[in-house]
Design a protein around this motif. Structure first.
Motif, PDB file in Angstrom:
ATOM      1  N   SER A  63       5.932 -30.571 -31.688  1.00 26.22           N
ATOM      2  CA  SER A  63       7.264 -30.107 -31.326  1.00 26.22           C
ATOM      3  C   SER A  63       7.246 -28.606 -31.065  1.00 26.22           C
ATOM      4  CB  SER A  63       8.252 -30.426 -32.457  1.00 26.22           C
ATOM      5  OG  SER A  63       9.464 -29.719 -32.277  1.00 26.22           O
ATOM      6  N   SER A  64       7.998 -28.187 -30.046  1.00 28.91           N
ATOM      7  CA  SER A  64       8.080 -26.759 -29.734  1.00 28.91           C
ATOM      8  C   SER A  64       8.826 -25.990 -30.814  1.00 28.91           C
ATOM      9  CB  SER A  64       8.764 -26.554 -28.382  1.00 28.91           C
ATOM     10  OG  SER A  64      10.081 -27.090 -28.399  1.00 28.91           O
ATOM     11  N   ASP A  65       9.526 -26.682 -31.710  1.00 26.29           N
ATOM     12  CA  ASP A  65      10.160 -26.011 -32.848  1.00 26.29           C
ATOM     13  C   ASP A  65       9.143 -25.644 -33.919  1.00 26.29           C
ATOM     14  OD1 ASP A  65      12.668 -26.313 -31.699  1.00 26.29           O
ATOM     15  OD2 ASP A  65      13.066 -28.209 -32.715  1.00 26.29           O
ATOM     16  N   LEU A  66       7.979 -26.284 -33.861  1.00 24.85           N
ATOM     17  CA  LEU A  66       6.956 -26.069 -34.882  1.00 24.85           C
ATOM     18  C   LEU A  66       5.760 -25.279 -34.355  1.00 24.85           C
ATOM     19  CD1 LEU A  66       6.990 -29.665 -36.419  1.00 24.85           C
ATOM     20  CD2 LEU A  66       8.164 -27.627 -37.284  1.00 24.85           C
ATOM     21  N   LEU A  67       5.355 -25.548 -33.125  1.00 23.93           N
ATOM     22  CA  LEU A  67       4.234 -24.826 -32.516  1.00 23.93           C
ATOM     23  C   LEU A  67       4.746 -24.118 -31.275  1.00 23.93           C
ATOM     24  CD1 LEU A  67       1.208 -24.138 -32.532  1.00 23.93           C
ATOM     25  CD2 LEU A  67       0.841 -26.148 -31.081  1.00 23.93           C
ATOM     26  N   TYR A  68       4.755 -22.813 -31.321  1.00 22.51           N
ATOM     27  CA  TYR A  68       5.304 -22.012 -30.222  1.00 22.51           C
ATOM     28  C   TYR A  68       4.512 -20.711 -30.135  1.00 22.51           C
ATOM     29  CZ  TYR A  68       7.697 -20.415 -34.468  1.00 22.51           C
ATOM     30  OH  TYR A  68       7.976 -20.004 -35.748  1.00 22.51           O
ATOM     31  N   PRO A  69       4.603 -20.010 -29.016  1.00 23.54           N
ATOM     32  CA  PRO A  69       3.863 -18.743 -28.902  1.00 23.54           C
ATOM     33  C   PRO A  69       4.334 -17.744 -29.956  1.00 23.54           C
ATOM     34  CG  PRO A  69       4.632 -19.489 -26.752  1.00 23.54           C
ATOM     35  CD  PRO A  69       5.307 -20.359 -27.773  1.00 23.54           C
ATOM     36  N   ILE A  70       3.373 -17.099 -30.600  1.00 26.68           N
ATOM     37  CA  ILE A  70       3.663 -16.043 -31.576  1.00 26.68           C
ATOM     38  C   ILE A  70       3.593 -14.719 -30.815  1.00 26.68           C
ATOM     39  CG2 ILE A  70       3.039 -15.000 -33.781  1.00 26.68           C
ATOM     40  CD1 ILE A  70       3.803 -17.947 -33.999  1.00 26.68           C
ATOM     41  N   LEU A  71       4.756 -14.203 -30.462  1.00 31.58           N
ATOM     42  CA  LEU A  71       4.826 -12.994 -29.648  1.00 31.58           C
ATOM     43  C   LEU A  71       5.426 -11.815 -30.398  1.00 31.58           C
ATOM     44  CD1 LEU A  71       6.121 -14.641 -26.338  1.00 31.58           C
ATOM     45  CD2 LEU A  71       3.747 -14.225 -27.033  1.00 31.58           C
ATOM     46  N   THR A  72       6.231 -12.089 -31.411  1.00 32.71           N
ATOM     47  CA  THR A  72       6.875 -11.032 -32.183  1.00 32.71           C
ATOM     48  C   THR A  72       6.573 -11.232 -33.664  1.00 32.71           C
ATOM     49  OG1 THR A  72       8.930 -12.252 -32.605  1.00 32.71           O
ATOM     50  CG2 THR A  72       8.767 -11.064 -30.496  1.00 32.71           C
ATOM     51  N   LYS A  73       6.840 -10.197 -34.448  1.00 33.87           N
ATOM     52  CA  LYS A  73       6.594 -10.361 -35.878  1.00 33.87           C
ATOM     53  C   LYS A  73       7.576 -11.347 -36.500  1.00 33.87           C
ATOM     54  CE  LYS A  73       8.880  -6.062 -37.455  1.00 33.87           C
ATOM     55  NZ  LYS A  73       8.568  -4.769 -38.120  1.00 33.87           N
ATOM     56  N   THR A  74       8.756 -11.488 -35.912  1.00 32.32           N
ATOM     57  CA  THR A  74       9.685 -12.521 -36.381  1.00 32.32           C
ATOM     58  C   THR A  74       9.112 -13.906 -36.138  1.00 32.32           C
ATOM     59  OG1 THR A  74      11.595 -11.090 -35.999  1.00 32.32           O
ATOM     60  CG2 THR A  74      12.011 -13.464 -36.130  1.00 32.32           C
ATOM     61  N   ASP A  75       8.469 -14.107 -34.973  1.00 26.12           N
ATOM     62  CA  ASP A  75       7.800 -15.387 -34.710  1.00 26.12           C
ATOM     63  C   ASP A  75       6.751 -15.672 -35.776  1.00 26.12           C
ATOM     64  OD1 ASP A  75       9.222 -15.741 -32.317  1.00 26.12           O
ATOM     65  OD2 ASP A  75       7.645 -14.811 -31.099  1.00 26.12           O
ATOM     66  N   ALA A  76       5.970 -14.673 -36.129  1.00 27.31           N
ATOM     67  CA  ALA A  76       4.892 -14.862 -37.113  1.00 27.31           C
ATOM     68  C   ALA A  76       5.463 -15.217 -38.478  1.00 27.31           C
ATOM     69  CB  ALA A  76       4.033 -13.604 -37.206  1.00 27.31           C
ATOM     70  N   ILE A  77       6.514 -14.523 -38.887  1.00 34.18           N
ATOM     71  CA  ILE A  77       7.128 -14.784 -40.191  1.00 34.18           C
ATOM     72  C   ILE A  77       7.695 -16.201 -40.226  1.00 34.18           C
ATOM     73  CG2 ILE A  77       9.090 -14.146 -41.650  1.00 34.18           C
ATOM     74  CD1 ILE A  77       8.497 -11.198 -40.725  1.00 34.18           C
ATOM     75  N   ASN A  78       8.379 -16.606 -39.174  1.00 32.76           N
ATOM     76  CA  ASN A  78       8.959 -17.956 -39.138  1.00 32.76           C
ATOM     77  C   ASN A  78       7.873 -19.029 -39.102  1.00 32.76           C
ATOM     78  OD1 ASN A  78      11.552 -16.900 -39.147  1.00 32.76           O
ATOM     79  ND2 ASN A  78      11.770 -16.970 -36.922  1.00 32.76           N
ATOM     80  N   ALA A  79       6.770 -18.758 -38.410  1.00 29.61           N
ATOM     81  CA  ALA A  79       5.685 -19.744 -38.325  1.00 29.61           C
ATOM     82  C   ALA A  79       5.023 -19.932 -39.688  1.00 29.61           C
ATOM     83  CB  ALA A  79       4.660 -19.306 -37.280  1.00 29.61           C
ATOM     84  N   ILE A  80       4.890 -18.873 -40.462  1.00 27.77           N
ATOM     85  CA  ILE A  80       4.336 -19.011 -41.808  1.00 27.77           C
ATOM     86  C   ILE A  80       5.240 -19.874 -42.670  1.00 27.77           C
ATOM     87  CG2 ILE A  80       3.799 -17.745 -43.928  1.00 27.77           C
ATOM     88  CD1 ILE A  80       2.702 -15.494 -42.145  1.00 27.77           C
ATOM     89  N   ASN A  81       6.560 -19.757 -42.482  1.00 31.74           N
ATOM     90  CA  ASN A  81       7.481 -20.635 -43.210  1.00 31.74           C
ATOM     91  C   ASN A  81       7.214 -22.105 -42.904  1.00 31.74           C
ATOM     92  OD1 ASN A  81       8.894 -18.620 -44.565  1.00 31.74           O
ATOM     93  ND2 ASN A  81      10.395 -18.376 -42.920  1.00 31.74           N
ATOM     94  N   VAL A  82       6.859 -22.419 -41.659  1.00 37.25           N
ATOM     95  CA  VAL A  82       6.537 -23.808 -41.294  1.00 37.25           C
ATOM     96  C   VAL A  82       5.348 -24.299 -42.113  1.00 37.25           C
ATOM     97  CG1 VAL A  82       5.700 -25.317 -39.444  1.00 37.25           C
ATOM     98  CG2 VAL A  82       7.479 -23.623 -38.952  1.00 37.25           C
ATOM     99  N   ILE A  83       4.304 -23.478 -42.200  1.00 37.36           N
ATOM    100  CA  ILE A  83       3.111 -23.874 -42.948  1.00 37.36           C
ATOM    101  C   ILE A  83       3.451 -24.146 -44.408  1.00 37.36           C
ATOM    102  CG2 ILE A  83       0.860 -23.101 -43.788  1.00 37.36           C
ATOM    103  CD1 ILE A  83       0.548 -21.466 -41.227  1.00 37.36           C
ATOM    104  N   VAL A  84       4.152 -23.204 -45.041  1.00 35.64           N
ATOM    105  CA  VAL A  84       4.432 -23.316 -46.466  1.00 35.64           C
ATOM    106  C   VAL A  84       5.351 -24.490 -46.756  1.00 35.64           C
ATOM    107  CG1 VAL A  84       5.464 -22.156 -48.453  1.00 35.64           C
ATOM    108  CG2 VAL A  84       4.014 -20.860 -46.875  1.00 35.64           C
ATOM    109  N   GLU A  85       6.424 -24.631 -45.987  1.00 39.75           N
ATOM    110  CA  GLU A  85       7.409 -25.663 -46.310  1.00 39.75           C
ATOM    111  C   GLU A  85       6.929 -27.064 -45.956  1.00 39.75           C
ATOM    112  OE1 GLU A  85      11.422 -24.828 -45.195  1.00 39.75           O
ATOM    113  OE2 GLU A  85      11.335 -22.770 -45.924  1.00 39.75           O
TER     114      GLU A  85
END
Length: 349
Positions: A182-204
């Protein structure tokens, strides 16, 4: 909860530049990968056309671990690093400790599916810092000097927020996306906000949150999926339960006679040179190494290669199923397990 050597969390917290985070993000990639072979082996150890409910659960977790590995690689690329996948020291020598000293005394091996493995290994790997109390087993004591996987990822979030510019410096062309996820889970990491939100996906997805067993995709976190398998019941919403859920859903049947007797922690050197058994295990390891090579290429400038690389998983499954039905020479009552040993890749883009 799993313990992690505090030196890794300290290394993140003490970083003065994004470049100092490169080895820590590489460690994250290695950690996410290290769980995949044990989970795959459990998945592949069932006799054909049996235990479909259990297979679906483990398969969903394997797919999400692949997602987490890809997210970690995207973040490393986004901050300017280069993931290193296709090399001998990337592959754990099972049975082994997990990367970064995670798990303390926990040893993770390559074994057939069993309730003991689910409870004593898989649930230990995925256990959150504060499991929600629908479970009945006592929590293991954890020394205060140790940190958790969640601490490690939260430290990465905080340090990226501190050091990174709003627009991350990595090459956007290296970002991996796929219709497989899903594009809600795997998306381009372009900003530091993207990176922070993507780490939340891994942890949760692994642990859930402190107030819910669900991850960011509204599915049960890995820990609670494995707990379902161990208890033999689905975890469902229950307004009468203290935390809103209980193990009162449909039964998840399990018949141990449907599990093939894989020899634990098989190695290629255990099989006679020139034998059909050795040839097939060598072929399995070749396919596995080709898969890692494909992922290395995917994460290093060829993102469109991901779907083709994932296709090698089906070749692994077929090879493992053949091995699992072959008697182990000299080991009465056992069949041959996969070994996940690195060899020189033969595949090319």
């Amino acid at each position: 909860m799993l313990k992690i050597s505090p030196k890794f969390v300290s290394a993140v917290q003490n970083a003065k530049s994004l470049a100092e985070l490169f080895p820590m993000l590489q460690n994250a990639i290695e950690l996410e990968h290290s769980t995949i072979p044990p989970y795959l082996t459990a998945l592949f150890s069932f006799k054909a056309n049996t235990e479909s409910d259990i297979r679906k659960v483990i398969h969903s977790i394997v797919i999400e671990e692949m997602l987490h590995m890809t997210i970690a690689a995207n973040i490393l690329n986004a901050v300017g690093g280069c993931p290193a996948i296709s090399r001998p020291d990337f592959v754990p020598n099972y049975p082994t400790h997990l990367p970064m000293g995670i798990g303390g005394s926990l040893i993770v091996g390559i074994e057939k599916y069993s309730l003991d493995v689910v409870h004593n290994v898989f649930m230990e790997i995925e256990e959150p810092e504060n499991p929600i109390e629908f479970k009945t087993m006592a929590l293991a004591a954890t020394e205060a000097t140790y940190k958790t996987i969640g601490d490690f990822y939260r430290a990465l979030q905080a340090k990226i927020a501190e050091l990174a510019p709003d627009e991350l410096p990595g090459n956007p062309a290296k970002q991996v996306t796929s219709s497989f996820f899903s594009s809600d889970l795997l998306y381009p990491i372009l900003t530091k906000t993207d990176a922070i939100n993507a780490i939340n996906v891994i942890v949760e997805q692994g642990e859930g949150s402190e107030v819910s067993p669900l991850g960011t995709d509204d599915e049960l976190a890995h820990y609670y999926k494995f707990e379902e398998l161990y208890k033999g019941r689905e975890l469902v919403r229950d307004p009468n339960a203290p935390n809103g859920y209980s193990f009162t859903g449909p039964v998840i049947p399990f018949d141990p006679s449907n599990v093939l007797p894989l020899y634990p922690n098989t190695k290629a050197e255990m099989l006679p040179e020139g034998s059909e058994e050795r040839r097939l295990l060598d072929s399995f390891n070749q396919t596995y190494s080709n898969l890692l090579f494909g992922l290395h290429q995917t994460f290093n400038g060829h993102p469109d290669n991901l779907n083709n690389t994932i296709g090698l998983m089906f070749d692994l499954r077929l090879a493992c199923q053949k091995l699992a039905e072959m008697p182990f020479p000299g080991q009465d009552g056992y069949t041959i397990g996969p070994s996940y040993e690195f060899v020189q890749p033969t595949t090319q883009l």
